[in-house]
Design a protein around this motif. Sequence first.
Motif, PDB file in Angstrom:
ATOM      1  N   ARG A  14       0.843  -1.207   0.000  1.00 31.48           N
ATOM      2  CA  ARG A  14       0.000   0.000   0.000  1.00 31.48           C
ATOM      3  C   ARG A  14       0.878   1.256   0.000  1.00 31.48           C
ATOM      4  O   ARG A  14       1.054   1.898  -1.008  1.00 31.48           O
ATOM      5  CB  ARG A  14      -0.971  -0.050   1.189  1.00 31.48           C
ATOM      6  N   ASP A  15       1.508   1.589   1.107  1.00 29.88           N
ATOM      7  CA  ASP A  15       2.349   2.793   1.118  1.00 29.88           C
ATOM      8  C   ASP A  15       3.539   2.578   0.180  1.00 29.88           C
ATOM      9  O   ASP A  15       3.956   3.481  -0.550  1.00 29.88           O
ATOM     10  CB  ASP A  15       2.835   3.108   2.541  1.00 29.88           C
ATOM     11  N   HIS A 203       3.783   4.843  12.600  1.00 24.89           N
ATOM     12  CA  HIS A 203       3.929   4.782  11.134  1.00 24.89           C
ATOM     13  C   HIS A 203       4.778   5.993  10.759  1.00 24.89           C
ATOM     14  O   HIS A 203       4.302   7.123  10.795  1.00 24.89           O
ATOM     15  CB  HIS A 203       2.524   4.854  10.519  1.00 24.89           C
ATOM     16  N   HIS A 205       7.563   8.159   8.283  1.00 24.12           N
ATOM     17  CA  HIS A 205       8.174   8.371   6.964  1.00 24.12           C
ATOM     18  C   HIS A 205       9.601   8.886   7.136  1.00 24.12           C
ATOM     19  O   HIS A 205       9.978   9.415   8.173  1.00 24.12           O
ATOM     20  CB  HIS A 205       7.297   9.299   6.113  1.00 24.12           C
ATOM     21  N   ASN A 239       9.144   4.639   3.890  1.00 27.80           N
ATOM     22  CA  ASN A 239       8.678   4.352   5.254  1.00 27.80           C
ATOM     23  C   ASN A 239       9.828   3.715   6.037  1.00 27.80           C
ATOM     24  O   ASN A 239      10.884   3.427   5.475  1.00 27.80           O
ATOM     25  CB  ASN A 239       7.528   3.335   5.207  1.00 27.80           C
TER      26      ASN A 239
HETATM   27 ZN    ZN Z   1       2.327   6.659   5.116  1.00 24.78          ZN
END
Ligand code: ZN
Length: 510
Positions: A14-15, A203, A205, A239
């Motif tokens: 997804r990311d 989560h 980045h 990420n």
């Molecule tokens: Zn993200």
Amino acid sequence: MTNKQLIIFDTTLRDGEQSPGAAMTKDEKLRIARQLEKLGVNVIEAGFAAASPGDFDAIRAIAEVITESTVCSLARANENDIRRAGEAVAPAKKRRIHTFIATSPIHMQNKLRMTPEQVLERAVQAVKWALEYTEDVEFSAEDAVRSDMDFLVQVFDAVIAAGAKTINVPDTVGYSVPVQWGERMQQLIARVKESDKVVWSTHCHNDLGMAVANSLAAVLAGARQVECTINGLGERAGNASLEEVVMAVKTRRDIFQLETSIDTTQIVATSKLVSTITGYPVQPNKAVVGANAFAHESGIHQDGVLKHRETYEIMRAEDVGWGANKLTLGKLSGRNAFRTRLTELGITLEGDDALNAAFARFKELADKKSEIFDEDIQALVSDNVISEECFKLAYLQVASQTGEIPHAVVTVTENGVERRAEADGGGPVDAAFKAIEQIVASGAELQLYSVNNITSGTDAQGEVTVRLSKGGRIVNGQGADTDIVIASAKAYLNGLNKLHANAERAHPQV
Ligand code: ZN
Ligand code: KIV
């Protein structure tokens, strides 16, 4: 799950897929999902169901086959997204909906154009919609790093009361530093009323290169889920990298005192698979999975390692799967041996035609290369990833000589019809690309060209990645061959096929 267990939530599909050009087909996502399950991740975020019909189908296909890991879909906090997510993950044995809404003033005012009261109300409603499909609901406060602490506490209190089981705190823009991120997590856990009823998640980045450090600071402050990706893939700078988080927790058990369910010996294979499929090479000096991560160059280091490994090594290469690169097949290997090795590598080719085509490519490669490694097989099957392959390389001849202008003659089949062109170029690859462009007239812009060798030795296959952009869409094309000009032409056509095949997708943050 005990409090000593760290949940590994993988968002490569997804990311990770939000990295430019990393869009994957359903089959590619399935292969990665199977490998993630083998790796032992607890939660696979398989995509963003409302983004496109393709994303929806891929999540559903993953939900149908994955049994050990929880399968999750992302959903914005609106009814349509949540219903799509619920339908996509429905077949999964263990399923989760991950809903999110931005809570920072800058996002609420400029992007959502909603008041904090409206955001709060929508967050609660989103959790309630999601609960119609599964008890396992995760809520994320997007841009938590720039959100007001009192407001975050208010939102988290409300979504927990509504039934959310995991509370994710994202550093969406990669702005935090470890000391601040740890403190934020600690304060949230202390201030939110029923904080002991939920799993706290982080989560992060990597815009300032601190995604892993920030995630680990949150873990020390009480987070028990880390959202991460293989090779640190992800939006912009990526990420937190799964392999770094997991190996930090394992290697520094003295500090973290936590366990994960990851089979670390599968890390390198997973990293290679993701790199091959997405066309994102792994930098040689990348921690854990870079080719040099366990290579000792200086004489002093080599001497030390030979005398006593721990002098310069804090992890064992074999513990993360280095050295598992088996010399598996050769020229005389038959279809059965090939099929068995594919199964051992977790590769499933749908139907006899796909197997036959891959086996034919294997035989072709075995004629050119005496030793075939697992990486060769991975590259060979990823040649076959586009289901609707419009353009195929039928013939390529390149003349390259000192003092002469390189010249290429190319035949490409377009939907089965052969077309031929020739062109001069600055080099043999340039000439080949120009000849292909004469046939296809795609008008795509070449943004990146890179060559890596898949295994070592001069007979190794060269793996070429090209990044093409057209009309705001970006794709990575790949091709492998022992001849790098042929590999380049294959990569270029692979990119063009992707541009041709991929449907438009929505972006979750828009
Ligand atoms: Zn993200
Ligand atoms: O970075 C982010 O905030 C996200 C959310 C959707 C969790 O990816």
